[in-house]
Scaffold this motif. Structure first.
Motif, PDB file in Angstrom:
ATOM      1  N   TYR A 103       0.836  -1.215   0.000  1.00 23.59           N
ATOM      2  CA  TYR A 103       0.000   0.000   0.000  1.00 23.59           C
ATOM      3  C   TYR A 103       0.870   1.263   0.000  1.00 23.59           C
ATOM      4  N   ASP A 104       1.921   1.245   0.827  1.00 24.25           N
ATOM      5  CA  ASP A 104       2.796   2.424   0.908  1.00 24.25           C
ATOM      6  C   ASP A 104       3.472   2.679  -0.438  1.00 24.25           C
ATOM      7  N   ARG A 105       3.875   1.611  -1.104  1.00 27.63           N
ATOM      8  CA  ARG A 105       4.539   1.766  -2.397  1.00 27.63           C
ATOM      9  C   ARG A 105       3.553   2.325  -3.432  1.00 27.63           C
ATOM     10  N   ALA A 106       2.331   1.818  -3.392  1.00 27.93           N
ATOM     11  CA  ALA A 106       1.303   2.289  -4.328  1.00 27.93           C
ATOM     12  C   ALA A 106       1.033   3.784  -4.158  1.00 27.93           C
ATOM     13  N   ALA A 107       1.164   4.259  -2.949  1.00 28.57           N
ATOM     14  CA  ALA A 107       0.874   5.670  -2.673  1.00 28.57           C
ATOM     15  C   ALA A 107       1.865   6.610  -3.359  1.00 28.57           C
ATOM     16  N   THR A 108       3.019   6.089  -3.770  1.00 34.09           N
ATOM     17  CA  THR A 108       4.022   6.928  -4.429  1.00 34.09           C
ATOM     18  C   THR A 108       4.054   6.706  -5.939  1.00 34.09           C
ATOM     19  N   ALA A 109       3.094   5.946  -6.453  1.00 32.17           N
ATOM     20  CA  ALA A 109       3.102   5.625  -7.884  1.00 32.17           C
ATOM     21  C   ALA A 109       2.697   6.833  -8.728  1.00 32.17           C
ATOM     22  N   PHE A 110       2.921   6.724 -10.025  1.00 29.94           N
ATOM     23  CA  PHE A 110       2.528   7.771 -10.982  1.00 29.94           C
ATOM     24  C   PHE A 110       1.009   7.735 -11.180  1.00 29.94           C
ATOM     25  N   ALA A 111       0.449   6.530 -11.223  1.00 30.44           N
ATOM     26  CA  ALA A 111      -0.994   6.387 -11.450  1.00 30.44           C
ATOM     27  C   ALA A 111      -1.422   4.991 -11.014  1.00 30.44           C
ATOM     28  N   ILE A 112      -2.724   4.868 -10.791  1.00 29.39           N
ATOM     29  CA  ILE A 112      -3.321   3.570 -10.457  1.00 29.39           C
ATOM     30  C   ILE A 112      -4.385   3.268 -11.505  1.00 29.39           C
ATOM     31  N   VAL A 113      -4.322   2.078 -12.061  1.00 28.07           N
ATOM     32  CA  VAL A 113      -5.357   1.637 -13.000  1.00 28.07           C
ATOM     33  C   VAL A 113      -6.294   0.707 -12.246  1.00 28.07           C
ATOM     34  N   GLN A 114      -7.528   1.146 -12.087  1.00 29.46           N
ATOM     35  CA  GLN A 114      -8.491   0.333 -11.330  1.00 29.46           C
ATOM     36  C   GLN A 114      -9.246  -0.562 -12.312  1.00 29.46           C
ATOM     37  N   THR A 115      -8.892  -1.829 -12.269  1.00 30.68           N
ATOM     38  CA  THR A 115      -9.506  -2.797 -13.190  1.00 30.68           C
ATOM     39  C   THR A 115     -10.741  -3.425 -12.561  1.00 30.68           C
ATOM     40  N   GLY A 116     -11.356  -4.306 -13.304  1.00 33.41           N
ATOM     41  CA  GLY A 116     -12.491  -5.065 -12.802  1.00 33.41           C
ATOM     42  C   GLY A 116     -12.072  -6.443 -12.317  1.00 33.41           C
ATOM     43  N   GLU A 117     -10.777  -6.621 -12.084  1.00 40.93           N
ATOM     44  CA  GLU A 117     -10.238  -7.923 -11.660  1.00 40.93           C
ATOM     45  C   GLU A 117     -10.931  -8.431 -10.399  1.00 40.93           C
ATOM     46  N   ARG A 118     -11.453  -9.647 -10.445  1.00 41.44           N
ATOM     47  CA  ARG A 118     -12.156 -10.209  -9.293  1.00 41.44           C
ATOM     48  C   ARG A 118     -11.309 -11.189  -8.484  1.00 41.44           C
ATOM     49  N   ARG A 119     -10.231 -11.680  -9.051  1.00 40.94           N
ATOM     50  CA  ARG A 119      -9.396 -12.639  -8.309  1.00 40.94           C
ATOM     51  C   ARG A 119      -8.665 -11.951  -7.160  1.00 40.94           C
ATOM     52  N   LEU A 120      -8.478 -12.666  -6.062  1.00 41.74           N
ATOM     53  CA  LEU A 120      -7.790 -12.096  -4.916  1.00 41.74           C
ATOM     54  C   LEU A 120      -6.328 -11.826  -5.268  1.00 41.74           C
ATOM     55  N   TYR A 121      -5.753 -10.839  -4.653  1.00 43.39           N
ATOM     56  CA  TYR A 121      -4.333 -10.482  -4.851  1.00 43.39           C
ATOM     57  C   TYR A 121      -4.034 -10.141  -6.312  1.00 43.39           C
ATOM     58  N   GLY A 122      -5.049  -9.620  -6.984  1.00 45.72           N
ATOM     59  CA  GLY A 122      -4.885  -9.279  -8.395  1.00 45.72           C
ATOM     60  C   GLY A 122      -4.313  -7.888  -8.608  1.00 45.72           C
ATOM     61  N   ASN A 123      -3.253  -7.565  -7.891  1.00 52.51           N
ATOM     62  CA  ASN A 123      -2.622  -6.242  -7.981  1.00 52.51           C
ATOM     63  C   ASN A 123      -1.144  -6.394  -8.341  1.00 52.51           C
ATOM     64  N   ILE A 124      -0.620  -5.474  -9.118  1.00 50.21           N
ATOM     65  CA  ILE A 124       0.800  -5.512  -9.449  1.00 50.21           C
ATOM     66  C   ILE A 124       1.302  -4.086  -9.714  1.00 50.21           C
ATOM     67  N   ILE A 125       2.520  -3.844  -9.235  1.00 47.34           N
ATOM     68  CA  ILE A 125       3.187  -2.554  -9.474  1.00 47.34           C
ATOM     69  C   ILE A 125       4.323  -2.782 -10.462  1.00 47.34           C
ATOM     70  N   LEU A 126       4.370  -1.936 -11.506  1.00 46.73           N
ATOM     71  CA  LEU A 126       5.408  -2.066 -12.542  1.00 46.73           C
ATOM     72  C   LEU A 126       6.256  -0.793 -12.567  1.00 46.73           C
ATOM     73  N   LYS A 127       7.576  -0.981 -12.685  1.00 44.71           N
ATOM     74  CA  LYS A 127       8.471   0.171 -12.771  1.00 44.71           C
ATOM     75  C   LYS A 127       8.912   0.344 -14.228  1.00 44.71           C
ATOM     76  N   LYS A 128       8.735   1.557 -14.746  1.00 46.37           N
ATOM     77  CA  LYS A 128       9.056   1.806 -16.147  1.00 46.37           C
ATOM     78  C   LYS A 128      10.569   1.873 -16.375  1.00 46.37           C
ATOM     79  N   GLY A 129      11.013   1.284 -17.466  1.00 42.54           N
ATOM     80  CA  GLY A 129      12.428   1.282 -17.811  1.00 42.54           C
ATOM     81  C   GLY A 129      12.768   2.343 -18.838  1.00 42.54           C
ATOM     82  N   VAL A 130      13.928   2.163 -19.419  1.00 41.67           N
ATOM     83  CA  VAL A 130      14.464   3.110 -20.380  1.00 41.67           C
ATOM     84  C   VAL A 130      14.281   2.576 -21.799  1.00 41.67           C
ATOM     85  N   ILE A 131      14.023   3.495 -22.727  1.00 43.51           N
ATOM     86  CA  ILE A 131      14.059   3.137 -24.145  1.00 43.51           C
ATOM     87  C   ILE A 131      15.316   3.776 -24.724  1.00 43.51           C
ATOM     88  N   ALA A 132      16.177   2.914 -25.197  1.00 45.75           N
ATOM     89  CA  ALA A 132      17.491   3.416 -25.648  1.00 45.75           C
ATOM     90  C   ALA A 132      17.358   4.135 -26.994  1.00 45.75           C
TER      91      ALA A 132
END
Lengths: 142, 142, 142, 142, 142, 142, 142, 142, 142, 142
Positions: free
Chosen positions: H113-142
């Motif tokens: 939860y603390d990590r999510a609070a510092t994210a750029f954005a949250i996408v609220q899906t309709g996912e019904r499965r438990l623990y259906g959350n993931i945080i992704l860190k954007k990389g570099v495009i060379a």
């Protein structure tokens, strides 16, 4: 204007008073008070004296009975026991108009500013008398 | 408050008067005038009479000399030649305070509303006298 | 423009001065001052010198008499006792125009920035002289 | 301030000039012009004369060469052929500073107001001379 | 576009540069820099390289001479002494275009991010080279 | 809540009623009325019936006496003379509470919608009875 | 109104309930509660009692089963074990309507205010009974 | 819709992904996640599962290779080593679609939860499965 | 930046393209086009040529096949049959990149301006070639 | 998510449906429909088909019985009597779910666009089938 409601209560002031709840405070400020920079919303009432506004507000707003000091004024600097004319006037109006009797209590000058900064709103009147400021705490309507 | 400026002129009113240019008009409206729905910005002055506001505005705003009718009031319905007390009072104030002499002209009631709708701003006073409305056209400062 | 009011006082500047209360401060900043990033509202006056703005502001705003230092300038770095030309000019204008006499006091450079950050507003002038900045504290109108 | 850019060009004025395209028009208005009520964005330049602003704008903005009248002033009422001092001054500045020569054309007073209402922006100067208004049409940079 | 002003300077970028004062800093960021989340206003310049933007900015903005490090880049992680190609390019442009000579100084990566967070604005370029970021501190125009 | 003011009058509703002037109209709409798409500001009062809101509004708002029809309801489609239960109820409340007697007049359904579109505000109640809508025109307070 | 959804749930209240997630809390406040100054968005429901709103909310919102205290009320000052009538009523409604059984827990008065300050939203009802406030924690829908 | 871009990427989601830079994080949240109250902008995707959104995002967004844990999920409470079905699904999608291989790492629930609070954005899906959350860190495009 | 998406497509441009539907039009404007005053949202792309932006947009946006003229340019004044270099370049890019072949059609200059005024958005490029403007109509993705 | 409410109904969609009144219309649009430029508020539902959204909306919104055509689709161009697959699907869903039976009526393509422009809101779905658009008129809840 509305029936049975003091016309000094402008749309914004009436809105603030109606939205306030138990324990919220409103500042009636004199014409020299820094009402725009203190923090709370500042409602202009340049054409009215603090006494007129006090009378109008007390005609609709209950004073809090849960605390001993629902009405606070600023102590004269260096003479904390002095009663400026405006404050004497305020006490008379409270005695006449308020739903609950209340004895005005004095706050040291800077304590008054700090208290005003946490108020719900500030009404900036055209009051020219010195120390023409008062903080009122809203009570409960049973 | 400011030095040498009538304190009835609140921050918003002073801003409007200063931003107005040659030919812009301001409405001083009585307490029953529908100031919020007429169109222009509505500046509240609930604690002042129309006469007080007129005197304050004329202390800083020039009246237009390019038109024959820089001051307009609403004609009494059915008695277009009648002079209500408020209007007589307005004429006295103009005679005393305005930079340029001006004879108030009457507008038929609905023509007055239409004219008010194109004004720069409306000042909603606490004026209780009937027909306590006046439109002023700003002049030039050479 | 308005009668009897210095036209350098633009609508926004006049609004700020009128809304300020006892103890609020305004910064007159030179053309290099970081007025947009300091915090308070920044009012542009690019076409006027700091001296012109000071003269215009003092024509309507009282200086505070409750404090010994109602007018503050920035000390020359390394020469706290030096009096830059702009500051000397400011003192002359205060002596001529202010309602209350006041001796300008110097603040160390970073103390000046910190003080500016708590002001009511910053007026960004086109002043080109070095150290052409001054902070004024508003007084009371009795 | 910026290098090589006239400091009379404030942030908002510079933004407007840079955002304008071929055919967009800007009004330089005198101190009595009703710049806030005409319609376009009104950029304050109370401390500068119309001539100073004209010189500053022409130092960066090309005049349109696709039309015969890229510079328009207001005709003196009743004397359409007269050349007020301010207008003569404007012509001199255009001759000195503009990228393209242009002969100022006069517009009848109300036609001038109508044209101003469709401009990209209005710069409200502190110009005190009568008829100190000019409309400029932006040209192309090849 | 404007005469004598690099057209890479968009309206918003020109506005920011003109509004900045002495000591304010601007970040020229490469295409991978997190410009939208760092805090300051983010001005898009996706079609330009950092070098093009640097050249355009230095054509109008003075570099600060009051500090020894008015131009800061990010040190290569693990090789603080390395000079990436983009940084070498930046130094060449500063040498050619800046009003004041300045030797670029390197900041450790996270110190660079912290510094960027306090900037006046961030220009997000389309720069694809690694380490293509630079912070510039605005100087004084005498 | 406030003393002597019906608590059904929420902050926003009280603000609207106080800001309305002579001739402004307010719509009390039933739960099926398209209050959000009609045009005027829509004030929610989902927990109150139209009758409760009517009683509360009339306790503070004067009815206009300058027109013969200060209270308007929607005619039953196909039965313009029918009196729905809600309308009968409204008449009773007006008779009991209004400052001025007024006979409700019926408007054809689409004329009612058109009239509502020009109102000062719409109060969307939880009224479930058919034809539970009424338009009131504000009068003057002498 | 919508099919199968309690019409007491206004558009804004329905929006808040739908946007809330697992662990978010909503406050149902009585008519004297300072709902506008506590911090969270304040949704007005002046025409409904707290019990009506509680019943409506529980008809669509699950109670959290991950904590032992998903329903919190304010303890009577000085009598933490007392059960005010409103609270007893709330327990009955929870027993009847909630998806998960829950035993209301009491919070000391100021702890209740602090908890309310972190809620997702506050619903300000017209509840007149003392201690007519309750905080509900939203649960999971599997 | 656009060519070659997964239509699950709505205008707002595409805008956020494009504006994110190196190191910015985005949260794909399940239907019960408190996405509106966590802090970052909440982008609704109620009609899509978390897996669909993950696949769409990874088709355009690079994963960061500068950190060992560019993909974070929430550990099952009490069973930190357990792999919920949704998480297993996420790992398969990353293996198939991501530009860089990455092993999902688990975060304790409140750390998530603390990590999510510092994210750029949250996408609220309709996912019904438990623990259906993931945080992704954007990389570099060379 | 994003994988497989031309980085010239900035966040705002990508948002506009994704939000556009069948029949919506976008204007790619040259550096002299009055993009800020034409009406639609103006997206800055000062660092890119019109050709670069056209290539980037066509890489993701389908051209409409329901009309004979999904790509429109401005006819040379006085030579409606002439093909300026920029337009020839646009045709080549369409032939190479567009999902559907399309023959550019010319619009008379003022018809082009009128058409641009109804577009979804305008992209203001740094294109310096004359007649470097094109309007594209979005097609359907099956 | 909420109990007994289809989770496809997002917070904004639920708010719109609840705020709509008798006679207000909502458009369910396919993925190619120009939902952002048609005029009404556009609510994104990119992850859902038009059929899913139709089923969800009809589960809470009554269809109007006061008009013969509360459900409108777009006629196939050139084949006004044809029934596209999506429309056939819509009819089946209405038959199954709507509170009132209704026979879908076809509107000529441009008449459909004009009707959509006057709707309360547009729901932009991810529907890929041709002619996957439908307009619904809200009915009354007795």
């Amino acid at each position: 204007m509305l029936r049975n409601i003091n016309p000094i209560l402008s749309p914004d002031l009436l809105h603030a008073l109606r939205a306030m709840g138990h324990g919220d405070e409103i500042v009636i400020a004199d014409a020299n008070f820094p009402g725009s920079s203190t923090g709370p919303d500042c409602i202009r009432a340049d054409g009215s004296s603090a006494s007129e506004v006090l009378r109008a507000i007390l005609s609709v707003m209950p004073l809090d009975t849960f605390v001993p000091d629902p009405a606070l004024t600023m102590q004269v600097v260096g003479e904390p026991e002095a009663i400026p004319e405006a404050v004497a006037d305020f006490q008379t109006i409270i005695d006449e108009v308020a739903d609950n009797g209340a004895q005005i209590q004095g706050l040291e000058r800077f304590a008054f500013y700090d208290r005003a900064a946490t108020a719900f709103a500030i009404v900036q009147t055209g009051e020219r008398r010195l120390y023409g400021n008062i903080i009122l705490k809203k009570g409960v309507i049973a």
